[in-house]
Structures are given as C-alpha cells and as structure tokens.
Design an enzyme around this catalytic site. Structure first.
Site, PDB file in Angstrom:
ATOM      1  CG  HIS A 259     -35.675  14.864 -29.355  1.00 27.34           C
ATOM      2  ND1 HIS A 259     -36.437  14.999 -28.231  1.00 27.34           N
ATOM      3  CD2 HIS A 259     -36.442  14.169 -30.246  1.00 27.34           C
ATOM      4  CE1 HIS A 259     -37.618  14.426 -28.410  1.00 27.34           C
ATOM      5  NE2 HIS A 259     -37.648  13.914 -29.621  1.00 27.34           N
TER       6      HIS A 259
ATOM      7  CD  GLU B 192     -30.119   1.680 -32.541  1.00 31.18           C
ATOM      8  OE1 GLU B 192     -29.500   1.665 -31.458  1.00 31.18           O
ATOM      9  OE2 GLU B 192     -29.793   1.014 -33.534  1.00 31.18           O
ATOM     10  CE  LYS B 193     -38.530   6.817 -26.716  1.00 34.71           C
ATOM     11  NZ  LYS B 193     -39.869   6.581 -27.290  1.00 34.71           N
TER      12      LYS B 193
ATOM     13  CB  SER C 279     -41.722  13.896 -25.860  1.00 35.73           C
ATOM     14  OG  SER C 279     -40.621  14.123 -26.708  1.00 35.73           O
TER      15      SER C 279
END
Ligand code: PAF
Length: 275
Positions: free
Chosen positions: A37, A147-148, A185
């Site tokens: 992030h 892009e994950k 996360s």
C-alpha cells in the site's frame, strides 16, 4: 495529514483542491497497510499535488462473514505509516458510506465473472459499489491499485468505462516479502510456519516459467502445489492478460498470465505471474 470521516467533508475538500487547480491522486485501501500500500501512496504523492487515501473495510465485497470479521483493522498504526505521504485519510464508518444497504447490481462482463468472480460471488459487485462511490466523491485525476489484485483492476477499469468515470486507473507492481510472498493484509493471519511455507506459491509460479505449453504449466503448478500439505489449491488459471479468459496459447499476443489462489491453513492468498 488530515483524517476525514464524513462524506460531506470529503467532497468539500476534494472540490476545493480541484478548484485550486491541484492534481488529485487517490489510493483506496481497506487498511492494515503494508509496504505494498505504501508504494501506491508514495507513487500517488510523486505524481499528484494532493493525495487522498481511503481506509474502509467494505462489508459488501466480502462473501464470507468470517473473512469480514477477521479482516485486520489497525487504523492508528495505518495513520502512522502513512505519515506525510498523504494529505487526507478518509476513514468513514459503515453507516456513513452506506446509510442504506446498497442495491446496485452491475454487469461488468467476463472480466468480473471468471476466477475471483466465479469463486467469490458478489465480490466484484461490492468492489464496484465502493470504488464508484469513492471515485465519484473525490473525483481524483488518478487512482492507484496493486497488481496482486490484477483482476480487480480490470473490473475497476470496466466500471469506470460503464459509469463514465474519467479517473485514470494506475496499476502498480506487486510488492513482495523478502521470501517472495506477495504482500497482503491477510498475511498477518499466517503463523510463522505458514508465512514461510506460503513463499512456495511464488517460487512455484517462477519455476513454472520453464514449461513450454499451457497444459504443461498447469500440470506443473498443480502437482507442485499438491506436494505441500499446508496448501489447498482453489484455482490456477492461465488466461489472456487482457480479456482474462482462459487460453491454451502460451504465445497469445495480448500476453499470458497465470492466476493462482491457494488456501494456506484458513487464509486465502492470491498471486499471479506474467509468462
Ligand atoms: O483492494 C482493496 O483493498 C479493495 O478491494 C478496495 C479496492 C480498497 C475496495 O474496497
């Protein structure tokens, strides 16, 4: 950096910044921030005059109540991490964003129906619901996504096209842990052992690059994943990088990507690779 909790204030501030001729960058997040992030926020900071970061665990994109309940909520730590890289953090309550239960039903076409769309019914509709609101309230020039969640970017692009939202959607590279695991996360929910084991997802995808056909690549990845007892494969698809439809052609001119979802214990992790 200022924390905003009301939609009215968010819109006021964004209108004022735009009227002052500022270029606005937006980074929508669900919090529990990590280096992935922060790379988006830093890029938004480099490319714009003003940066908004939203932190909102969006209930309508979860199709699993336990996943929603367990999703980490770490607002104070998130705000510390953002520091002066964003000008505004929008951290509203659920009631502020959804005074009534949202009823919008979108049809984002095939990009939303395959892979994550098929595995998590309603998920992309929920993403469309929240991202549309955030972009309409803030009207950023650019919005940044990792892009994950490659498929999510395709869905958000389609949402912007359908809803005539003129924000430029900026895809940003996956950031990885030193062991190769894609930052997420959800990684916080892994035990130390699972965290190390999860690094095999990326290792196997990288090793699959040696395969010379789609069939061989699929067989290789499925076999290697099955060798690891902590893993349960949800899906591995090889797809056209543009349409996201399955392809049998490793030389597809749009580009070919592998998309994987693996349960590591109870935690569902996703990753992808460009072939
Ligand atoms: O990628 C995420 O964290 C979320 O799906 C997003 C884009 C912030 C919408 O809730």
């Amino acid at each position: 950096m200022e924390i905003i909790t009301s939609v009215e204030k968010l819109m006021d501030v964004a209108v004022r910044e735009r009227a002052a001729g500022k270029r606005i960058g937006m980074v929508p997040t669900m919090g529990a921030l990590h280096e992935g992030h922060l790379s988006l926020i830093r890029r938004a900071h480099e490319e714009n005059d003003v940066v908004f970061c939203s932190i909102f665990v969006n209930p309508v994109q979860f199709n699993n109540a336990e996943d929603l309940e367990k999703y980490p909520r770490t607002l104070e730590a998130d705000v510390q991490l953002i520091g002066d890289q964003a000008d505004y953090v929008f951290a509203p309550s659920v009631e502020e964003v959804f005074p009534v239960k949202p009823t919008e039903v979108y049809d984002f076409g095939t990009v939303a129906n395959v892979m994550e769309g098929a595995a998590r019914p309603g998920h992309f509709n929920g993403v469309g619901v929240i991202v549309r609101r955030l972009l309409e309230w803030t009207r950023p020039h650019k919005a940044y996504f990792g892009e994950k969640d490659y498929q999510q970017i395709a869905v958000i692009r389609e949402m912007c096209r359908q809803c005539r939202i003129l924000t430029e959607v900026v895809p940003c590279p996956i950031i990885r842990e030193p062991n190769g695991l894609a930052m997420s996360s959800r990684n916080r929910r892994l035990s130390a052992h699972e965290f190390e084991t999860a690094a095999n997802i990326h290792r196997i995808l990288e090793a699959s690059r040696q395969c010379t056909s789609v069939a061989a690549t699929k067989a290789f990845v499925e076999t290697e994943i099955a060798k690891i007892p902590e893993f349960q494969l949800d899906y591995f698809e090889i797809a056209d990088a543009e349409t996201l439809l399955s392809t049998d052609d490793i030389h597809n001119p749009h580009g070919v990507m592998g998309f994987i979802t693996v349960y590591v214990g109870p935690v569902r992790l996703i990753d992808n690779i460009t072939y």
